[in-house]
Design an enzyme around this catalytic site. Structure first.
Site, PDB file in Angstrom:
ATOM      1  N   GLY A 260      12.282   7.938   1.979  1.00 39.35           N
ATOM      2  CA  GLY A 260      12.498   9.507   1.904  1.00 39.35           C
ATOM      3  C   GLY A 260      13.620   9.626   2.763  1.00 39.35           C
ATOM      4  O   GLY A 260      14.133  10.131   2.650  1.00 39.35           O
TER       5      GLY A 260
ATOM      6  N   GLU B 226       2.239   8.128   6.068  1.00 35.16           N
ATOM      7  CA  GLU B 226       2.161   9.721   6.408  1.00 35.16           C
ATOM      8  C   GLU B 226       1.032  10.274   7.346  1.00 35.16           C
ATOM      9  O   GLU B 226       1.024  11.039   8.053  1.00 35.16           O
ATOM     10  CB  GLU B 226       3.211   9.851   5.482  1.00 35.16           C
TER      11      GLU B 226
ATOM     12  N   ASN C 284       3.590   7.715  -6.128  1.00 39.91           N
ATOM     13  CA  ASN C 284       2.571   8.583  -5.086  1.00 39.91           C
ATOM     14  C   ASN C 284       3.324   9.810  -5.116  1.00 39.91           C
ATOM     15  O   ASN C 284       4.277  10.581  -4.465  1.00 39.91           O
ATOM     16  CB  ASN C 284       3.021   8.183  -4.287  1.00 39.91           C
TER      17      ASN C 284
ATOM     18  N   GLU D 114       5.311  -0.905   2.973  1.00 42.22           N
ATOM     19  CA  GLU D 114       6.170   0.518   2.702  1.00 42.22           C
ATOM     20  C   GLU D 114       7.216   0.376   4.006  1.00 42.22           C
ATOM     21  O   GLU D 114       6.083   1.049   5.037  1.00 42.22           O
ATOM     22  CB  GLU D 114       5.189   1.749   2.340  1.00 42.22           C
TER      23      GLU D 114
ATOM     24  N   SER E  44      12.257   4.718  -1.197  1.00 44.70           N
ATOM     25  CA  SER E  44      13.117   5.430  -2.181  1.00 44.70           C
ATOM     26  C   SER E  44      13.060   4.283  -2.898  1.00 44.70           C
ATOM     27  O   SER E  44      14.271   3.786  -3.622  1.00 44.70           O
ATOM     28  CB  SER E  44      14.437   4.501  -1.036  1.00 44.70           C
TER      29      SER E  44
ATOM     30  N   HIS F  21      -1.053   5.558   3.934  1.00 37.03           N
ATOM     31  CA  HIS F  21       0.574   5.709   4.230  1.00 37.03           C
ATOM     32  C   HIS F  21       0.743   6.141   4.712  1.00 37.03           C
ATOM     33  O   HIS F  21       0.078   6.402   5.373  1.00 37.03           O
ATOM     34  CB  HIS F  21       0.360   6.696   2.785  1.00 37.03           C
TER      35      HIS F  21
ATOM     36  N   LYS G 187       2.360  12.881  -3.258  1.00 35.72           N
ATOM     37  CA  LYS G 187       2.412  13.248  -2.243  1.00 35.72           C
ATOM     38  C   LYS G 187       1.698  14.797  -2.435  1.00 35.72           C
ATOM     39  O   LYS G 187       1.398  14.849  -3.095  1.00 35.72           O
ATOM     40  CB  LYS G 187       3.963  12.847  -1.383  1.00 35.72           C
TER      41      LYS G 187
END
Ligand code: 13P
Length: 251
Positions: free
Chosen positions: A175, A99, A9, A169, A215, A97, A11
């Site tokens: 991250g 985010e 991904n 996730e 991660s 996701h 992003k």
């Protein structure tokens, strides 16, 4: 029985020009391996260019998008429809996701609409679920994730479920460099599979692929892939470096 699946991904990284250069480098070093399915999910503006390189070099790599809208056309300025992705030969689409949930206020209801829209047009969703640190520390992670799963799969039938991939996730691992322990990640993936079994039966639960994301890097991929209920990885930061992504693919 379940073919491992590793998806990058990207992003909001890489212009289409940078994406072309990345894919050329990847293509030069990449060896097609049928024992693991690979996908890259570039930003929408690079989908076409990336697909051209994949096809041109005959790379056994699938194309995924990072998001789409649930309506099929109309006055929705700035949005991208399922049909537009399909026309670009996109196979997978990441939906829900964290985010998008955090910064763009996507709820389980919106995620559910997107999942059903993806199935309707024959795109394969990679549906993301996962808890925040606060929820984990309160001891409610499993209940929270199973509720997300159930709400996001409303009106998804037995036929559709075969084209679904789930990505677990945990938000606190994204991250941050801090991955979940393989055991904790596996426990959650196992709980997800059990819920799928309740909803869609044993066979579907055994065939469904569940990825871990957060991660993932060359140094931790092997131990994650050794776990019984983790079938692959959704990789963020480490998928932006050709050598790291290759090392993960070749775990
Ligand atoms: P990182 O691998 O950068 O933690 O990101 C994970 C992720 O969000 C993949 O979708």
């Amino acid at each position: 029985m379940r073919i491992p699946f590793i998806a990058g991904n990207w992003k909001m990284n890489m212009t289409h020009i940078q994406a072309v250069s990345f894919m050329q480098d990847l293509g030069y070093k990449f060896k097609n391996k049928n024992d693991c399915e690979i996908a890259v999910c570039p930003p929408a503006t690079a989908l076409k260019s990336v697909k051209t390189i994949i096809d041109g070099d005959g790379m056994d790599i699938k194309l995924g998008a990072q998001n789409m809208y649930f309506e099929f056309s109309g006055a929705f300025t700035g949005e991208i429809s399922p049909e537009m992705l399909k026309a670009l030969d996109v196979e997978y689409v990441i939906i829900g996701h964290s985010e998008r949930r955090q910064y763009f206020y996507e709820t389980n209801e919106i995620v559910n609409k997107k999942i059903n829209a993806a199935f309707k047009i024959g795109l394969k969703p990679i549906m993301c679920i996962g808890e925040s640190l606060d929820i984990r520390e309160k001891g409610n992670a499993e209940e929270f994730v199973i509720n997300q799963l159930t709400e996001c799969l409303s009106e998804v039938d037995d036929e559709d479920i075969r084209c679904l991939t789930i990505a677990y996730e945990p938000i606190w691992a994204i991250g941050t460099g801090r991955n979940a322990t393989p055991e904790d990640a596996n426990n959650m993936c196992n709980a997800i599979r059990s819920r799928i079994k309740e909803l869609y039966g044993k066979k579907n639960s055994e065939e469904l692929r569940i990825l871990y994301g957060g991660s993932v890097k060359p140094s931790n991929i092997s131990e994650l892939m050794n776990m019984s209920d983790i079938d692959g990885a959704l990789v963020g930061g480490a998928s932006l470096k050709v050598d790291d992504f290759l090392a993960i693919i070749n775990y």
